[in-house]
Design an enzyme around this catalytic site. Structure first.
Site, PDB file in Angstrom:
ATOM      1  N   GLU A 275       0.831  -1.211   0.000  1.00  0.00           N
ATOM      2  CA  GLU A 275       0.000   0.000   0.000  1.00  0.00           C
ATOM      3  C   GLU A 275       0.864   1.258   0.000  1.00  0.00           C
ATOM      4  OE1 GLU A 275      -3.174  -0.030  -0.485  1.00  0.00           O
ATOM      5  OE2 GLU A 275      -3.266  -2.215  -0.408  1.00  0.00           O
ATOM      6  N   ASP A 356       3.734  -4.327  -5.696  1.00  0.00           N
ATOM      7  CA  ASP A 356       4.285  -5.608  -5.229  1.00  0.00           C
ATOM      8  C   ASP A 356       5.809  -5.589  -5.292  1.00  0.00           C
ATOM      9  OD1 ASP A 356       1.826  -6.686  -4.710  1.00  0.00           O
ATOM     10  OD2 ASP A 356       1.744  -7.972  -6.484  1.00  0.00           O
TER      11      ASP A 356
END
Length: 411
Positions: A275, A356
């Protein structure tokens, strides 16, 4: 039958058929065989349960889709929107009030019609598979709160836009664009402070191992964050999540309590690193900029429809109005929205890969993979969706795609 009505009905039919075709493809892809790269994350009993949940959810979506399609087709074919407009004009002369009452009635009727489906999904399907934690009192209170927020907040915004279009002429869409942008920015900054508390409690994450680990990572990443909250999501569902909201001093990390229960400390840090990666890669600003541009396009195109009497007649009305123009536009814009949605999904998936990779750059690749697998298993997610369905609808890569991408970063 007018040309406009023929086009509107054609778009509605084609959109329904296309959506159901993609859903059918996705449903047929369901397989009792787990992809080799994901072997071991389900035992046999869990995977049978996952397949049953996906099939039941898909069929329920099919039935609700057919029902909504038939209702919309009937409403358009019989000129119900135009009839409602003419009926209300007998009692309401002010255009702003007329628009608010018109959409208020439609929203209420739609809410009443769809409420049984929402109730069934929550207390039958979600309940059967162990997801629902909501009580009937909470469910009904949520409906009332949602209705209140929609009528107050939505009504104010709609009234402002109608007033701008009715008084400022050709360039009214520019002022409406500015107004909607300001409201969107305000909601981005204060949504978690103003709206979420109406539905969920948010409490600061207490001192301990998890908070220490999150703060240690944030310091390592150069990401100042003091607002770390836990939300009592378990009062409604057992599904886990986390999100990041706000800018600057208003930055806030919100963890679902279900996430804390399901994942270990390192896995939670990896999910939050993902995030934070969105923030660091400017994806949040990118998304806001894209949304602002999209809104501007919609409001400009909408302005071209509002004064068209032929459209009002196609919907069964007698004179041009904001609300009839808006309804016609919402249908006619569907093909454009589909195309924009494709590019939006492609960009979103690209951003997910980047986030990611950002987490993996801190040595959190294995923890992220482990956390993602746990979250997908817990939510009984589809492990083998249809590629075309993914291309059109998925804002995130599939679990398999994300695992493979993270594995490739190691090589």
């Amino acid at each position: 039958m007018s040309v406009y009505l023929i086009i509107i009905l054609l778009i509605v039919v084609l959109d329904f058929l296309w959506t159901q075709y993609l859903t059918y493809r996705n449903r047929k892809r369901m397989s009792p065989t787990i992809p080799a790269q994901l072997a071991g994350i389900y035992n046999e009993e869990e995977y049978v349960r996952q397949q049953a949940y996906q099939k039941e959810s898909s069929l329920f979506s099919l039935y609700t889709g057919i029902f909504s399609f038939i209702v919309l087709l009937g409403v358009l074919s019989f000129g119900v929107f135009g009839w409602l407009d003419e009926y209300l004009r007998q009692y309401v002369s002010n255009e702003i009030v007329l628009t608010l009452v018109f959409f208020g009635i439609i929203y209420l009727i739609n809410d009443i019609i769809t409420l049984p489906f929402g109730y069934y999904a929550t207390f039958v399907i979600e309940e059967r598979f162990g997801f629902n934690k909501s009580t009937k009192a909470t469910f009904w209170l949520d409906q009332i709160k949602g209705l209140f927020i929609t009528f107050i907040l939505g009504g104010v915004i709609l009234a402002l836009i109608v007033w701008l279009y009715n008084t400022l002429g050709e360039y009214a869409w520019l002022y409406a664009w500015a107004a909607v942008t300001v409201v969107s920015l305000f909601m981005t900054l204060f949504y978690s402070n103003l709206i979420v508390p109406l539905f969920n409690k948010q409490t600061p994450l207490e001192q301990g191992e998890l908070r220490d680990a999150i703060e240690a990572f944030a310091n390592k990443a150069g990401f100042a964050i003091n607002n770390i909250y836990v939300m009592d999501a378990s009062k409604r569902s057992s599904k886990a999540n986390a999100y990041f909201t706000g800018f600057g001093a208003k930055k806030r990390i919100v963890l679902f309590d279900t996430l804390i229960n399901d994942l270990d400390t390192q896995e939670i840090v990896a999910v939050l690193a993902h995030e934070i990666g969105h923030y660091k890669k400017k994806h949040t600003l990118q998304g806001m900029f894209t949304s602002v541009c999209y809104t501007g396009i919609i409001l400009f195109l909408l302005s071209l429809f509002l004064g068209n009497r032929d459209i009002a007649i196609a919907l069964g009305g007698e004179e041009a109005s904001f609300h009839l123009g808006m309804i016609a536009f919402s249908v006619l814009f569907t093909p454009v929205s589909l195309i924009i949605g494709i590019f939006s999904s492609i960009l979103s998936r690209k951003n997910e890969y980047q986030a990611d990779a950002y987490a993996a750059g801190f040595g959190l690749s294995e923890a992220l993979v482990s956390g993602l697998k746990k979250m997908h298993v817990k939510s009984l997610s589809n492990l083998n969706p249809d590629p075309l369905y993914v291309f059109f609808y998925y804002s995130h890569p599939t679990l398999l795609q994300r695992v493979q991408a993270l594995e490739n970063l190691k090589s």
